[in-house]
Write an enzyme that holds these catalytic residues in place. Structure first.
Site, PDB file in Angstrom:
ATOM      1  N   TYR A  68     -13.049   6.597  -2.859  1.00 22.17           N
ATOM      2  CA  TYR A  68     -12.221   6.400  -4.057  1.00 22.17           C
ATOM      3  C   TYR A  68     -12.778   5.391  -5.059  1.00 22.17           C
ATOM      4  O   TYR A  68     -12.156   5.149  -6.086  1.00 22.17           O
ATOM      5  CB  TYR A  68     -10.793   5.986  -3.663  1.00 22.17           C
ATOM      6  CG  TYR A  68     -10.698   4.748  -2.784  1.00 22.17           C
ATOM      7  CD1 TYR A  68     -10.731   3.466  -3.324  1.00 22.17           C
ATOM      8  CD2 TYR A  68     -10.550   4.860  -1.410  1.00 22.17           C
ATOM      9  CE1 TYR A  68     -10.636   2.340  -2.530  1.00 22.17           C
ATOM     10  CE2 TYR A  68     -10.440   3.739  -0.600  1.00 22.17           C
ATOM     11  CZ  TYR A  68     -10.481   2.482  -1.163  1.00 22.17           C
ATOM     12  OH  TYR A  68     -10.393   1.364  -0.361  1.00 22.17           O
ATOM     13  N   ARG A 103     -11.892  -6.782  -4.218  1.00 25.73           N
ATOM     14  CA  ARG A 103     -12.038  -6.622  -2.771  1.00 25.73           C
ATOM     15  C   ARG A 103     -13.379  -5.939  -2.521  1.00 25.73           C
ATOM     16  O   ARG A 103     -13.515  -4.733  -2.691  1.00 25.73           O
ATOM     17  CB  ARG A 103     -10.878  -5.781  -2.239  1.00 25.73           C
ATOM     18  CG  ARG A 103     -10.784  -5.703  -0.727  1.00 25.73           C
ATOM     19  CD  ARG A 103      -9.834  -4.578  -0.329  1.00 25.73           C
ATOM     20  NE  ARG A 103     -10.485  -3.279  -0.442  1.00 25.73           N
ATOM     21  CZ  ARG A 103      -9.893  -2.162  -0.846  1.00 25.73           C
ATOM     22  NH1 ARG A 103      -8.634  -2.180  -1.225  1.00 25.73           N
ATOM     23  NH2 ARG A 103     -10.564  -1.025  -0.894  1.00 25.73           N
ATOM     24  N   HIS A 124     -10.478  -1.544   2.451  1.00 26.62           N
ATOM     25  CA  HIS A 124      -9.139  -2.096   2.649  1.00 26.62           C
ATOM     26  C   HIS A 124      -9.022  -2.748   4.026  1.00 26.62           C
ATOM     27  O   HIS A 124      -8.509  -3.863   4.162  1.00 26.62           O
ATOM     28  CB  HIS A 124      -8.105  -0.989   2.499  1.00 26.62           C
ATOM     29  CG  HIS A 124      -6.700  -1.407   2.749  1.00 26.62           C
ATOM     30  ND1 HIS A 124      -6.025  -2.258   1.916  1.00 26.62           N
ATOM     31  CD2 HIS A 124      -5.839  -1.090   3.757  1.00 26.62           C
ATOM     32  CE1 HIS A 124      -4.804  -2.459   2.385  1.00 26.62           C
ATOM     33  NE2 HIS A 124      -4.672  -1.768   3.501  1.00 26.62           N
TER      34      HIS A 124
END
Length: 376
Positions: A277, A264, A268
């Site tokens: 992160y 990805r 998100h």
């Protein structure tokens, strides 16, 4: 000669490394036995759809910044998975997507504005699932896996040779519904393909914090299900493996689990800060394995694509994005759905339509409560 227990197990296990036809730099590699490359025309069509899908994805992301979408989960970097999943299916097969699979919906032929209706907040689902054979995009993780098994089993019991393919993310494999669906499908030998797009993160949780399995594809062996893992940024390999999986399910040989290793590229959703992160260097490494650039190089090297073909695909994608932008930038037309017209003033009672064929007592109570509030 009887089939031994070991032979049965070996027939279910995935390849020790992900199946691959094309390396990161676009050069062809020798694939494992048992898989054949898709036809040239299908690969060219896949390339065009991937280019269009990425441009649509970029446009949808921009619409969130303009306030025209409430949220948008980008699938940039996962185009090979999105397009291969659709191309492996027939028109009469069923697709069960997640909230991140808008590009797959577009490739399936769904109107882009209808596909974005959920993310705009107009309706729970902007298209007709029965007419399109595409279930509503599912936001709760993995609940659609059981729905797909139910549909696959219904197709089988009606004597149809249709297949249900369900998309699920790596995070969804940690949910109980996923395991129940695999078990149910295997016991009944339902014609369903579980397609796991392992994009390495369940929001901010990396794969290593989700499972200790060597690969998610190995989870199939525990249910007696044939499984495979594939390089999800290699369109050629992904389409080949998924075509094999669909053929397996359609032939009555039971369900099939496919794990695609992809990434990805974007956060998100537009509300997420992925920099908190994951390391930018990790993103850069995956950028070098970009699925569109990889397929483009592969097709050019084989003489199937030239500069004019690339320009044509990009031009079509720009025109498509412009049409989507113009329609989405218009205020919701009379009738309540974006892009539709001629049905009068938006009706708040449409909230209760298309939920149950026979409204439940609770739904009737909620509708009456809204009516009282509006009348007051």
């Amino acid at each position: 000669m009887s089939v031994t227990h070991r032979q049965v197990v070996d027939g279910l296990l995935p390849s020790p490394v992900p199946v691959r036809f094309v390396a990161e730099n676009g050069t062809a590699v020798e694939p494992p036995t048992g898989y054949s490359a898709p036809g040239d025309e299908q690969l060219l069509e896949a390339y065009r759809r991937m280019v269009l899908g990425r441009r649509f994805d970029r446009q949808a992301t921009a619409l969130t910044k303009q306030g025209r979408l409430a949220v948008y989960p980008s699938s940039r970097g996962q185009e090979a998975c999105q397009i291969a999943g659709v191309l492996a299916l027939r028109a009469d097969d069923w697709l069960f997507p997640t909230y991140r699979d808008s590009v797959a919906l577009i490739a399936r032929g769904i109107d882009p504005v209808e596909a974005l209706t959920l993310l705009r907040g107009d309706w729970h689902c902007g298209y007709d699932p029965v007419a399109t054979r595409v279930a509503p995009q599912c936001t709760p993780l993995a609940t659609q896996t059981l729905h797909a098994v139910g549909m696959a089993e219904a197709l089988r019991r009606r004597g149809e040779d249709g297949v249900a393919m369900v998309f699920v993310g790596d995070g969804g494999t940690s949910e109980g519904d996923f395991h129940e669906a695999l078990n149910y499908a295997s016991v009944l030998r339902s014609p369903v393909v579980f397609f796991v797009q392992n994009n390495q993160y369940a929001i901010s949780v990396p794969l290593a914090r989700q499972t200790a399995a060597p690969a998610l594809a190995y989870k199939g062996i525990g249910y007696g299900m044939r499984s495979e893992q594939v390089d999800g940024n290699d369109l050629v390999a992904t389409l080949s493996v998924l075509t094999t999986a669909v053929r397996h399910a359609r032939a009555g040989d039971g369900p099939f689990l496919v794990e695609a290793h992809t990434y990805r590229m974007d956060p998100h959703t537009n509300a997420d800060d992925a920099g908190r992160y994951r390391d930018p260097e990790e993103v850069d490494r995956w950028e070098s394995a970009d699925p569109i650039a990889r397929l483009e190089t592969y097709l050019r090297d084989r003489g199937l694509l030239d500069a004019d073909g690339v320009a044509s695909a990009q031009e079509a994608a720009e025109e498509f994005a412009a049409r989507v932008r113009d329609r989405m930038n218009a205020d919701t037309e009379p009738g309540g759905r974006s892009g539709s017209a001629g049905r009068g003033k938006p009706d708040p009672y449409e909230l209760f339509d298309q939920v149950f064929a026979d409204p439940t007592p609770q739904l009737r109570e909620q509708r009456a409560s809204l009516a009282a509030e509006l009348e007051g």
